[in-house]
Scaffold this active site. Structure first.
Site, PDB file in Angstrom:
ATOM      1  N   GLN A  36      -4.481  -1.330   9.912  1.00  0.00           N
ATOM      2  CA  GLN A  36      -4.266  -2.699   9.303  1.00  0.00           C
ATOM      3  C   GLN A  36      -4.806  -3.859  10.346  1.00  0.00           C
ATOM      4  O   GLN A  36      -4.299  -3.915  11.294  1.00  0.00           O
ATOM      5  CB  GLN A  36      -2.781  -2.949   9.123  1.00  0.00           C
ATOM      6  CG  GLN A  36      -2.492  -4.189   8.330  1.00  0.00           C
ATOM      7  CD  GLN A  36      -2.951  -4.225   6.826  1.00  0.00           C
ATOM      8  OE1 GLN A  36      -3.255  -3.475   6.069  1.00  0.00           O
ATOM      9  NE2 GLN A  36      -3.949  -5.479   6.432  1.00  0.00           N
ATOM     10  N   ASP A  75     -11.427   2.916   4.742  1.00  0.00           N
ATOM     11  CA  ASP A  75     -11.723   1.561   4.292  1.00  0.00           C
ATOM     12  C   ASP A  75     -13.132   1.205   4.557  1.00  0.00           C
ATOM     13  O   ASP A  75     -13.647   0.190   4.341  1.00  0.00           O
ATOM     14  CB  ASP A  75     -10.951   0.600   5.479  1.00  0.00           C
ATOM     15  CG  ASP A  75      -9.713   0.002   4.856  1.00  0.00           C
ATOM     16  OD1 ASP A  75      -9.652  -0.216   3.759  1.00  0.00           O
ATOM     17  OD2 ASP A  75      -8.673  -0.262   5.688  1.00  0.00           O
ATOM     18  N   LYS A 103       0.739  -1.121  -0.120  1.00  0.00           N
ATOM     19  CA  LYS A 103       0.070  -0.157   0.011  1.00  0.00           C
ATOM     20  C   LYS A 103       0.804   1.274   0.037  1.00  0.00           C
ATOM     21  O   LYS A 103       0.630   2.409  -0.866  1.00  0.00           O
ATOM     22  CB  LYS A 103      -0.836   0.073   1.331  1.00  0.00           C
ATOM     23  CG  LYS A 103      -1.902  -1.074   1.095  1.00  0.00           C
ATOM     24  CD  LYS A 103      -2.782  -1.131   2.197  1.00  0.00           C
ATOM     25  CE  LYS A 103      -3.713  -2.561   2.383  1.00  0.00           C
ATOM     26  NZ  LYS A 103      -4.354  -2.734   3.556  1.00  0.00           N
TER      27      LYS A 103
END
Ligand code: NAP
Length: 280
Positions: free
Chosen positions: A93, A116, A49
């Protein structure tokens, strides 16, 4: 023989468009990635990422915290990033260590910086049919179906997996597009009975070989989300070689859903930037 849904190529095209658009902005969009502990898979995902952010012109900041980090310590970091002007998007994460509540941590992220789509606010929006902030993997799956003009409306879609980050949001996004959706999981009595009725199968169980060719209906679209490392190789949930002889469309692993997920993260970061900075 199935058409291969080339996520790598589609993602490259999306990244190239984003790079052009970002180069014309007044400022750089900023993404903060938080990683707690030393899970090698999490580190690998954040590395990818970060690299793609840099290549696309997005400012990327990584916050690597030790496994013993407390929930309150992590919440404080999120609060400081919520008010940091150069950061427009915050990624935590997953998974987090067991002693930290994922729900409470994700809820601490400011809604406008929820890259997200994991906050309660974003989830309730999706439930109501508003897709302004949706998780990257489901968004990538839908984008791939749309790019290859695979019919969704009125079709039977079977999702294997009911996680909060893949299965459930993918089901809702297909429902929003008027598919008839069935969600299967580990307690589903006869998986094959369901998949054989599917025009679209989304396999997101993380069980290599779960979906055999015998479970695939002729001409259907097979989206393999699963990624399991076996002897150093990434393996999907679908028996790709045999299933591609029956399917109408199929994603490879790697090179299908994975690159689309990363492309959608960049797209969502740009969207957060535009919402916050008021740029169109
Ligand atoms: P997860 O939270 O472990 O969920 C797995 C789901 O699969 C659960 O709902 C589970 O059912 C179901 N399941 C497990 N075994 C099954 C079986 N034999 N038959 C039917 N359903 C079964 O996993 P996740 O986070 O959703 O991820 C799923 C897979 O996608 C993993 O391999 C992950 O690495 C991969 N992934 C890939 C990407 C990408 O970008 N390519 C992104 C995210 C995830 P229960 O609920 O009953 O336990």
């Amino acid at each position: 023989m199935a058409t291969i849904l080339d996520g790598k190529k589609a993602a490259e095209a999306i990244r190239s468009q984003l790079r052009d658009e970002i180069s014309r902005l007044g400022k750089k969009p900023g993404l903060a990635a938080i990683i707690v502990g030393s899970n090698p898979a999490s580190k690998m995902y954040v590395d990818i990422k970060e690299r793609t952010c840099r290549e696309t012109g997005i400012l990327s900041e990584r916050y690597s915290l030790p496994e013993a980090t407390t929930e309150s310590g992590l919440t404080e970091l999120i609060k400081s990033l919520n008010s940091k002007k150069t950061i427009h998007a915050i990624l935590v994460q997953l998974p987090l260590p067991k002693h930290i509540s994922e729900h409470r941590i994700l809820s601490a992220i400011e809604a406008s910086k929820d890259v997200d789509g994991f906050t309660s606010h974003s989830k309730s929006q999706l439930l109501a049919g508003n897709e302004s902030s949706v998780p990257c993997t489901p968004k990538g799956i839908i984008r791939l179906l749309e790019l290859y003009k695979i019919p969704i409306e009125g079709k039977n879609a079977v999702i294997i997996g009911r996680s909060e980050i893949v299965g459930k949001p993918t089901a809702l996004m297909l429902l929003n597009r008027n598919a008839t959706v069935t969600i299967c999981h580990s307690k589903t009595a006869n998986l094959r009975e369901h998949t054989l009725k599917a025009d679209i199968i989304v396999a997101a169980a993380g069980k290599p070989g779960l979906v055999t060719a015998e479970m695939v209906r002729q001409g259907s679209a097979v989206i393999d989300v699963g990624t399991t490392k076996v002897n150093g190789r990434l393996i999907g949930d679908v028996d790709y070689e045999k299933a591609r002889e029956k399917a109408g469309w199929i994603t490879p692993v790697p090179g299908g859903v994975g690159p689309m997920t990363v492309a959608m993260l960049l797209e969502n970061t740009l969207q957060c930037y535009k919402n916050i900075e008021g740029e169109k």
